[in-house]
Enzyme design. Structure first.
Site, short mmCIF file in Angstrom:
data_model
loop_
_atom_site.label_atom_id
_atom_site.label_comp_id
_atom_site.label_asym_id
_atom_site.label_seq_id
_atom_site.Cartn_x
_atom_site.Cartn_y
_atom_site.Cartn_z
N LYS A 86 0.87 -1.17 0.00
CA LYS A 86 0.00 0.00 0.00
C LYS A 86 0.91 1.22 0.00
O LYS A 86 2.05 1.16 0.44
CB LYS A 86 -0.85 -0.01 1.28
CG LYS A 86 -2.08 0.85 1.21
CD LYS A 86 -3.25 0.11 0.60
CE LYS A 86 -4.46 0.98 0.47
NZ LYS A 86 -5.63 0.26 -0.04
N GLY A 187 -23.43 3.34 -1.01
CA GLY A 187 -22.56 3.90 -2.06
C GLY A 187 -22.43 2.91 -3.20
O GLY A 187 -23.35 2.13 -3.47
N VAL A 189 -20.84 0.11 -3.58
CA VAL A 189 -21.01 -1.31 -3.26
C VAL A 189 -22.37 -1.57 -2.60
O VAL A 189 -23.10 -2.47 -3.01
CB VAL A 189 -19.87 -1.82 -2.33
CG1 VAL A 189 -20.03 -3.31 -2.07
CG2 VAL A 189 -18.50 -1.55 -2.94
P1 NAI Z 1 -18.74 4.85 -1.34
O1 NAI Z 1 -17.96 6.04 -0.89
O2 NAI Z 1 -19.24 4.76 -2.73
O3 NAI Z 1 -20.03 4.67 -0.38
C1 NAI Z 1 -20.02 4.80 1.00
C2 NAI Z 1 -21.43 5.18 1.42
O4 NAI Z 1 -21.51 5.16 2.83
C3 NAI Z 1 -21.82 6.59 0.98
O5 NAI Z 1 -23.10 6.58 0.36
C4 NAI Z 1 -21.85 7.37 2.30
O6 NAI Z 1 -22.80 8.44 2.30
C5 NAI Z 1 -22.22 6.28 3.28
N1 NAI Z 1 -21.86 6.53 4.68
C6 NAI Z 1 -20.73 7.11 5.15
N2 NAI Z 1 -20.77 7.14 6.51
C7 NAI Z 1 -21.93 6.54 6.88
C8 NAI Z 1 -22.54 6.24 8.12
N3 NAI Z 1 -21.98 6.60 9.28
N4 NAI Z 1 -23.73 5.62 8.13
C9 NAI Z 1 -24.33 5.28 6.98
N5 NAI Z 1 -23.81 5.55 5.76
C10 NAI Z 1 -22.62 6.16 5.71
O7 NAI Z 1 -17.83 3.59 -0.96
P2 NAI Z 1 -17.88 2.13 -1.61
O8 NAI Z 1 -16.99 2.09 -2.77
O9 NAI Z 1 -19.29 1.68 -1.72
O10 NAI Z 1 -17.15 1.29 -0.45
C11 NAI Z 1 -17.80 1.00 0.78
C12 NAI Z 1 -16.80 0.35 1.73
O11 NAI Z 1 -16.27 -0.83 1.13
C13 NAI Z 1 -15.59 1.22 2.08
O12 NAI Z 1 -15.22 0.94 3.40
C14 NAI Z 1 -14.52 0.72 1.11
O13 NAI Z 1 -13.22 0.94 1.64
C15 NAI Z 1 -14.85 -0.76 1.08
N6 NAI Z 1 -14.38 -1.42 -0.13
C16 NAI Z 1 -14.85 -1.05 -1.36
C17 NAI Z 1 -14.41 -1.67 -2.50
C18 NAI Z 1 -14.94 -1.31 -3.84
O14 NAI Z 1 -14.78 -2.11 -4.79
N7 NAI Z 1 -15.60 -0.16 -4.01
C19 NAI Z 1 -13.41 -2.78 -2.44
C20 NAI Z 1 -13.02 -3.13 -1.08
C21 NAI Z 1 -13.48 -2.46 0.01
#
Ligand code: NAI
Length: 370
Positions: A86, A187, A189
């Protein structure tokens, strides 16, 4: 190739348990970065470039060490043939030239000659990866015809399969039909996971700090919406954290009214001890670093000699189901948490080289060097 003023200064930091940790500084561009290579037993390291305004160098170091180690375990358990790496770039406090800074960083990646392959992460974009690719081949996630594209549907599919594995273990059937699942975070995922679950017959409880988003996703699936504070004490079969880290801690675990926790968010446990706490509460926990390995599996396929094939990425992501059943069984047999069982299995694979890369990665945006 772009010439950068002077070379960056590299200082190796001796960190016990890490293969190589490099502090990078390049004064003309204000680049201050750390590249951590945790373990290279199973292959060269792969991991994202996080660009973040860390308050101190130590905060950046703590983050990069934790993240690099997590990549080692994720790769070992998903049999992706990578070591764990990383990097973090500390956002300069004064105004800076992003392009010049990224190029200086890319030159350092190039000097590592493939020991570290970088990808997008928090604070970096596919456009940034394109800039890095102008200097070095050791980068993935680029917009080209053999690229793997958006990893989120694969991460969501892996999470869905992990949920099925929990259902199988708890109820003797992997079906999610009529099961109630609460998703925290809608979000890239979380919203995709909601769709997969809906079409497989689950009832959904949804929450997001963005209320409008929560309501718009809920409308599509006739789901219940709750607030981010309420989500922990929803009566449901399974809680799926898909937002941020640290959400499983003594305060939140005490509120949970579910039988399982399976989500994609990175670093869900505030500390390793919280996995034991979940076990004491009789809650089945699927370790996050295996649940969310679909994204890594997907991008890995991009470096196949024959180029990216989404069917291979899907089929390999599917197998996370079996990996998780193995982890639950090992935990049961050894009377330990599923988190501990996952770490032990990963370490066993590293000790015996199981899943070690045999085909060198092929960087299609450069000439394929087989
Ligand atoms: P994203 O940024 O698209 O979505 C995150 C969502 O969570 C947003 O809609 C945000 O408003 C919401 N959020 C933030 N704080 C919150 C809370 N306290 N309560 C409720 N909702 C809240 O992120 P994404 O890409 O969907 O990833 C989600 C998680 O999965 C992250 O932790 C990321 O590191 C992990 N991840 C994602 C991967 C990917 O392929 N996108 C791969 C591996 C891990």
């Amino acid at each position: 190739m772009y010439a950068t003023e002077g070379s960056a200064k590299l200082e190796e930091m001796a960190i016990a348990g890490y293969h190589k940790v490099i502090k990078v500084t390049h004064e003309p561009t204000q680049l201050q970065a750390i590249i951590a290579l945790h373990d290279v037993t199973l292959g060269p390291t792969m991991g994202g470039v996080r660009f973040y305004p860390y308050s101190t160098f130590d905060a950046a170091l703590t983050d990069v060490l934790r993240l690099a180690k997590g990549m080692t375990y994720k790769s070992a358990l998903s049999e992706s043939g990578w070591g764990g790496g990383k990097s973090v770039i500390i956002t300069p406090s004064a105004s800076f030239d992003r392009l010049a800074l990224l190029r200086a960083f890319a030159e350092v990646v190039d000097r590592l000659e493939g020991q570290y392959i970088c990808a997008e992460d928090i604070g970096t974009s596919p456009q940034d990866m394109l800039q890095i690719a102008r200097v070095t081949p050791y980068v993935v996630g680029l917009p080209h015809e053999k690229s793997s594209g958006n990893p989120s549907p694969f991460t969501a599919w892996g999470t869905f399969r992990a949920i099925q594995s929990a259902m199988q273990t708890l109820h003797g059937s992997s079906s999610v039909e009529n099961r109630t699942i609460a998703i925290q975070g809608l979000g890239s995922v979380g919203s995709c996971l909601a769709e997969y679950l809906f079409w497989h017959g689950a009832n959904l409880i949804l929450c997001d700090i963005d209320e409008a988003r929560a309501h718009s996703v809920a409308k599509k699936y006739h789901a219940k919406v709750c607030t981010p504070e309420e989500v922990y004490h929803q009566q449901c079969d399974l809680f799926s954290p898909c937002a941020m880290g640290g959400v499983l801690n003594p305060a939140t675990i005490a509120q949970l009214r579910c039988q399982a926790v399976v989500g994609c968010a990175n670093n869900q446990l505030l500390s390793d001890g919280d996995a034991d706490l979940l076990m004491q509460h009789g809650i089945l926990y699927a370790p996050d670093f295996i649940v969310n390995a679909g994204g890594l599996i997907n991008v890995t396929q991009e470096l196949n000699p024959e180029g990216y094939d989404p069917r291979m990425a899907r089929n390999k992501t599917d197998r996370l189901y079996d990996q998780l059943l193995l982890i639950y069984q090992a935990a049961e047999k050894n009377g330990c948490s599923t988190h501990q069982a996952a770490l032990s299995i990963a370490e066993y694979r590293m000790t015996y080289g199981i899943g070690k890369r045999v085909t060198p990665p092929c960087f299609h945006h450069f000439a394929c060097k087989r």
